[in-house]
Scaffold this motif. Sequence first.
Motif, PDB file in Angstrom:
ATOM      1  N   ASN A  44       0.837  -1.207   0.000  1.00 52.37           N
ATOM      2  CA  ASN A  44       0.000   0.000   0.000  1.00 52.37           C
ATOM      3  C   ASN A  44       0.867   1.250   0.000  1.00 52.37           C
ATOM      4  OD1 ASN A  44      -2.309  -1.529   0.028  1.00 52.37           O
ATOM      5  ND2 ASN A  44      -2.800  -1.142   2.172  1.00 52.37           N
ATOM      6  N   TRP A  82      -9.334  -5.552   8.647  1.00 55.70           N
ATOM      7  CA  TRP A  82     -10.424  -4.658   9.005  1.00 55.70           C
ATOM      8  C   TRP A  82      -9.955  -3.593  10.011  1.00 55.70           C
ATOM      9  CZ3 TRP A  82     -13.274  -4.866  13.849  1.00 55.70           C
ATOM     10  CH2 TRP A  82     -14.354  -3.984  13.899  1.00 55.70           C
ATOM     11  N   LEU A  83      -9.228  -4.026  11.050  1.00 60.88           N
ATOM     12  CA  LEU A  83      -8.798  -3.109  12.104  1.00 60.88           C
ATOM     13  C   LEU A  83      -7.693  -2.150  11.663  1.00 60.88           C
ATOM     14  CD1 LEU A  83      -8.696  -5.492  15.201  1.00 60.88           C
ATOM     15  CD2 LEU A  83     -10.282  -3.592  14.808  1.00 60.88           C
ATOM     16  N   PHE A  84      -6.707  -2.671  10.947  1.00 57.50           N
ATOM     17  CA  PHE A  84      -5.507  -1.880  10.681  1.00 57.50           C
ATOM     18  C   PHE A  84      -5.398  -1.335   9.262  1.00 57.50           C
ATOM     19  CE2 PHE A  84      -4.235  -5.015  14.004  1.00 57.50           C
ATOM     20  CZ  PHE A  84      -4.164  -4.113  15.052  1.00 57.50           C
ATOM     21  N   LEU A  85      -6.063  -1.988   8.316  1.00 55.26           N
ATOM     22  CA  LEU A  85      -5.951  -1.544   6.929  1.00 55.26           C
ATOM     23  C   LEU A  85      -7.241  -0.923   6.404  1.00 55.26           C
ATOM     24  CD1 LEU A  85      -3.967  -4.592   5.476  1.00 55.26           C
ATOM     25  CD2 LEU A  85      -3.059  -2.384   6.250  1.00 55.26           C
ATOM     26  N   GLY A  86      -8.286  -0.940   7.228  1.00 53.41           N
ATOM     27  CA  GLY A  86      -9.549  -0.338   6.828  1.00 53.41           C
ATOM     28  C   GLY A  86     -10.311  -1.115   5.768  1.00 53.41           C
ATOM     29  N   GLU A  87     -10.003  -2.397   5.614  1.00 50.31           N
ATOM     30  CA  GLU A  87     -10.711  -3.204   4.628  1.00 50.31           C
ATOM     31  C   GLU A  87     -12.101  -3.556   5.142  1.00 50.31           C
ATOM     32  OE1 GLU A  87      -8.513  -6.559   3.173  1.00 50.31           O
ATOM     33  OE2 GLU A  87      -6.731  -5.344   2.748  1.00 50.31           O
ATOM     34  N   VAL A  88     -13.031  -3.698   4.212  1.00 52.88           N
ATOM     35  CA  VAL A  88     -14.413  -4.049   4.544  1.00 52.88           C
ATOM     36  C   VAL A  88     -14.546  -5.573   4.592  1.00 52.88           C
ATOM     37  CG1 VAL A  88     -16.803  -3.903   3.750  1.00 52.88           C
ATOM     38  CG2 VAL A  88     -15.265  -1.941   3.456  1.00 52.88           C
TER      39      VAL A  88
END
Length: 124
Positions: free
Chosen positions: A28, A96-102
């Motif tokens: 990223n 989800w927590l650290f990379l903001g993925e859904v």
Amino acid sequence: MNLATFGFIITGVLLNAAAQLLLKAGTNALGGAIHLTASNWFGTLVKVGTQLPILAGLACYAVSLVVWIMGLSRTDVTIAYPMLSLGYVAAALGAWLFLGEVVPPQRLVALGVIILGVVLLARS
């Protein structure tokens, strides 16, 4: 499976999931997809190889390998190897927590099935 063996196995799984998350964070930081061509391969490898999250991910892989070998030496592979599927759960939670993925509902159900399968396996 005794507590020490479970500790080695779960530590190996979590380190492997952490490695995945760190590698993704590193890509990223590079701007997403990496494309290698004949003209850019060296420069791209240098950029990838100097990303701290990628280096940390590789270190997690190395440590996870040592820990995993310790766990494998203490239990059957038919018990240990399926426990690697917990890495999917840990990686999804970390993404989800650290990379903001859904994580959509269908994926949550699938992760629940994995957890149920590992619980059944561990009790066998």
